[in-house]
Motif scaffolding. Structure first.
Motif, mmCIF file in Angstrom:
data_model
loop_
_atom_site.group_PDB
_atom_site.id
_atom_site.type_symbol
_atom_site.label_atom_id
_atom_site.label_comp_id
_atom_site.label_asym_id
_atom_site.label_seq_id
_atom_site.Cartn_x
_atom_site.Cartn_y
_atom_site.Cartn_z
ATOM 1 N N VAL A 258 0.861 -1.179 0.000
ATOM 2 C CA VAL A 258 0.000 0.000 0.000
ATOM 3 C C VAL A 258 0.896 1.226 0.000
ATOM 4 O O VAL A 258 1.898 1.274 0.726
ATOM 5 C CB VAL A 258 -0.909 0.024 1.242
ATOM 6 C CG1 VAL A 258 -1.751 1.298 1.265
ATOM 7 C CG2 VAL A 258 -1.798 -1.207 1.284
ATOM 8 N N VAL A 269 -4.521 7.013 -1.703
ATOM 9 C CA VAL A 269 -3.866 5.765 -1.323
ATOM 10 C C VAL A 269 -4.035 4.769 -2.463
ATOM 11 O O VAL A 269 -5.080 4.735 -3.119
ATOM 12 C CB VAL A 269 -4.460 5.207 -0.008
ATOM 13 C CG1 VAL A 269 -5.932 4.902 -0.159
ATOM 14 C CG2 VAL A 269 -3.704 3.969 0.454
ATOM 15 N N THR A 271 -3.523 0.564 -3.529
ATOM 16 C CA THR A 271 -3.413 -0.778 -2.968
ATOM 17 C C THR A 271 -3.113 -1.754 -4.100
ATOM 18 O O THR A 271 -3.827 -1.765 -5.109
ATOM 19 C CB THR A 271 -4.722 -1.194 -2.273
ATOM 20 O OG1 THR A 271 -5.083 -0.185 -1.326
ATOM 21 C CG2 THR A 271 -4.570 -2.527 -1.561
ATOM 22 N N LEU A 315 -5.811 6.170 5.907
ATOM 23 C CA LEU A 315 -6.205 5.440 4.698
ATOM 24 C C LEU A 315 -5.221 4.325 4.384
ATOM 25 O O LEU A 315 -5.614 3.231 3.966
ATOM 26 C CB LEU A 315 -6.307 6.403 3.517
ATOM 27 C CG LEU A 315 -7.516 7.335 3.494
ATOM 28 C CD1 LEU A 315 -7.414 8.306 2.314
ATOM 29 C CD2 LEU A 315 -8.822 6.568 3.421
ATOM 30 N N HIS A 318 -5.905 1.542 6.875
ATOM 31 C CA HIS A 318 -7.152 0.857 6.520
ATOM 32 C C HIS A 318 -6.938 -0.104 5.362
ATOM 33 O O HIS A 318 -7.442 -1.235 5.374
ATOM 34 C CB HIS A 318 -8.210 1.899 6.159
ATOM 35 C CG HIS A 318 -9.522 1.318 5.739
ATOM 36 N ND1 HIS A 318 -10.332 0.607 6.601
ATOM 37 C CD2 HIS A 318 -10.165 1.325 4.545
ATOM 38 C CE1 HIS A 318 -11.413 0.217 5.960
ATOM 39 N NE2 HIS A 318 -11.347 0.626 4.717
ATOM 40 N N ALA A 319 -6.177 0.324 4.351
ATOM 41 C CA ALA A 319 -5.911 -0.549 3.208
ATOM 42 C C ALA A 319 -5.070 -1.748 3.620
ATOM 43 O O ALA A 319 -5.294 -2.872 3.157
ATOM 44 C CB ALA A 319 -5.212 0.244 2.101
ATOM 45 N N SER A 322 -7.302 -4.173 5.417
ATOM 46 C CA SER A 322 -8.200 -4.888 4.500
ATOM 47 C C SER A 322 -7.459 -5.991 3.756
ATOM 48 O O SER A 322 -8.035 -7.042 3.475
ATOM 49 C CB SER A 322 -8.844 -3.913 3.510
ATOM 50 O OG SER A 322 -7.925 -3.461 2.531
ATOM 51 N N LEU A 323 -6.185 -5.779 3.438
ATOM 52 C CA LEU A 323 -5.401 -6.834 2.784
ATOM 53 C C LEU A 323 -5.199 -8.029 3.718
ATOM 54 O O LEU A 323 -5.233 -9.184 3.285
ATOM 55 C CB LEU A 323 -4.049 -6.282 2.343
ATOM 56 C CG LEU A 323 -4.045 -5.412 1.085
ATOM 57 C CD1 LEU A 323 -2.706 -4.693 0.937
ATOM 58 C CD2 LEU A 323 -4.321 -6.247 -0.165
ATOM 59 N N PRO A 330 -10.356 -5.818 -0.139
ATOM 60 C CA PRO A 330 -9.411 -4.769 -0.555
ATOM 61 C C PRO A 330 -9.648 -4.313 -1.987
ATOM 62 O O PRO A 330 -9.974 -5.118 -2.859
ATOM 63 C CB PRO A 330 -8.044 -5.448 -0.407
ATOM 64 C CG PRO A 330 -8.322 -6.918 -0.463
ATOM 65 C CD PRO A 330 -9.680 -7.106 0.132
ATOM 66 N N THR A 331 -9.496 -3.022 -2.205
ATOM 67 C CA THR A 331 -9.680 -2.451 -3.544
ATOM 68 C C THR A 331 -8.332 -2.423 -4.254
ATOM 69 O O THR A 331 -7.746 -1.366 -4.467
ATOM 70 C CB THR A 331 -10.257 -1.035 -3.451
ATOM 71 O OG1 THR A 331 -9.412 -0.229 -2.602
ATOM 72 C CG2 THR A 331 -11.652 -1.060 -2.876
ATOM 73 N N THR A 332 -7.818 -3.596 -4.592
ATOM 74 C CA THR A 332 -6.506 -3.692 -5.221
ATOM 75 C C THR A 332 -6.542 -3.161 -6.648
ATOM 76 O O THR A 332 -7.570 -3.201 -7.320
ATOM 77 C CB THR A 332 -6.024 -5.148 -5.220
ATOM 78 O OG1 THR A 332 -7.055 -5.986 -5.761
ATOM 79 C CG2 THR A 332 -5.701 -5.622 -3.818
#
Length: 364
Positions: A258, A269, A271, A315, A318-319, A322-323, A330-332
């Motif tokens: 990230v 950010v 990801t 942020l 948070h990322a 989530s990973l 996650p919003t990869t």
């Protein structure tokens, strides 16, 4: 699932036309069910943690006209798989102590609310965090806030890396330092403060300036996620700079990463994980093609205050979380963010991988 029970924060509602809504609508995690015969509503009403799935199926068949046993089983199975239902018989796992239940109870409630993936127990996200190792590279405006959040959330092992000393100009935004720290190494102070914040996790650090892919490769060994919070050295093109090194090294090592930053009021950010969307270089090139040639797309610069640095670091944290936990998913392969002086300006950048990109390839 032995004893299905609708999550307390996902209470279902039935509309006048028979449609059933379940989940936190205001959080964006609600589901809407077309239920002309009333089977779904009956199942949800029966899912109170006192009945087995077979018990619920039998009751539906005996009380809801027009629904067969296979149909009832399908309804119950679908609801259990929706993520709105928990197992009332599940126990807190042995990995989570009584002290940790107290410390992370509100985190567990957050994960439990937003998670729509069926889990063996409600503490799985916290267990994953406890077992994870994260490297935070750069302990400035973004990195100090990110490291604090990761430690507070219970990431089991955090390795902090920075080569700078604290300066007076840092204190407008870097949360881990104060006036007495001026002239001291950031990494030493960060380790000290984070250990005082959370003595139940392992905090380590080293003073190191990364100057190439080889040095970065050594850092991410045995690492679950890299939080890249350093913007130096910068590159002059797609073949240079610390973000490009992270993109290539992490892809080769199988480590998701990230990266976050700010430029005045703009906070973003990114990801990235190999095989799950475009890589950093593909996104940068795709965005460069979309924008005017004279409009730069880079982040970083002198314009920053505590708020923009704090949002950036949060942020990033948070990322990373989530990973590790997959809560939320996650919003990869994306950049996302916001503009602090233009609330309607939401950053959402996604581009397809470039044909033949070796970094984006799932393997090899």
């Amino acid at each position: 699932m032995l004893l299905p029970r609708v999550k307390r924060t996902h209470e279902p509602h039935r509309l006048d036309d028979g449609t059933v809504r379940i989940g936190g609508e205001i959080y964006g995690i609600a589901s809407e069910i077309t239920d002309p015969l009333g089977g779904a509503w009956a199942a949800l009403t029966l899912m109170d943690g006192t009945r087995t799935p077979d018990d619920i199926v039998r009751t539906i068949c005996g009380s809801v006209p027009g629904i067969s046993a296979p149909e009832a089983r399908e309804i119950v199975g679908t609801l259990i798989g929706s993520g709105h239902v928990e197992d009332a018989s599940a126990q807190v796992p042995d990995e989570i102590s009584a002290r940790e239940r107290d410390r992370y109870g509100r985190s567990q409630a957050f994960f439990h609310l937003v998670d729509l993936t069926p889990r063996p127990h409600a503490w799985e996200a916290q267990v994953r965090l406890k077992k994870a190792r994260v490297v935070v590279l750069g302990l400035g405006g973004t990195g100090s806030h990110a490291a604090w959040a990761l430690a507070a959330t219970g990431v089991g092992r955090i390795h902090c890396v920075d080569a700078d000393v604290v300066e007076l100009s840092n204190l407008n935004r870097q949360v881990l330092y104060n006036e007495e720290d001026i002239g001291r190494m950031k990494v030493d102070i960060a380790v000290e403060r984070l250990r005082r914040l959370n003595s139940d996790i392992e905090i380590t650090g080293e003073s190191r300036r990364v100057d190439g892919e080889a040095g970065l490769r050594r850092l991410v060994q045995d690492c679950d996620v890299l939080a890249l919070c350093a913007d130096e050295p910068k590159g002059r093109g797609l073949a240079e700079g610390i973000s490009v090194w992270a993109n290539r090294v992490c892809a080769a090592s199988g480590v998701p990463w990230v990266g976050g930053g700010y430029n005045g009021p703009l906070v973003t950010v990114g990801t990235f994980e190999r095989g799950r969307g475009a890589c950093y270089e593909c996104l940068v090139e795709g965005e460069a093609r979309r924008r005017r040639p004279d409009l730069p797309a880079d982040l970083g610069g002198p314009g920053v205050m505590a708020i923009s640095a704090g949002i950036s670091g949060q942020l990033v944290a948070h990322a990373v979380i989530s990973l590790i936990t997959e809560v939320p998913q996650p919003t990869t392969g994306t950049f996302l963010g916001l503009n602090l002086i233009a609330p309607e300006h939401h950053v959402w950048v996604r581009h397809p991988p470039r044909p033949g990109c070796s970094v984006c390839a799932p393997s090899g």
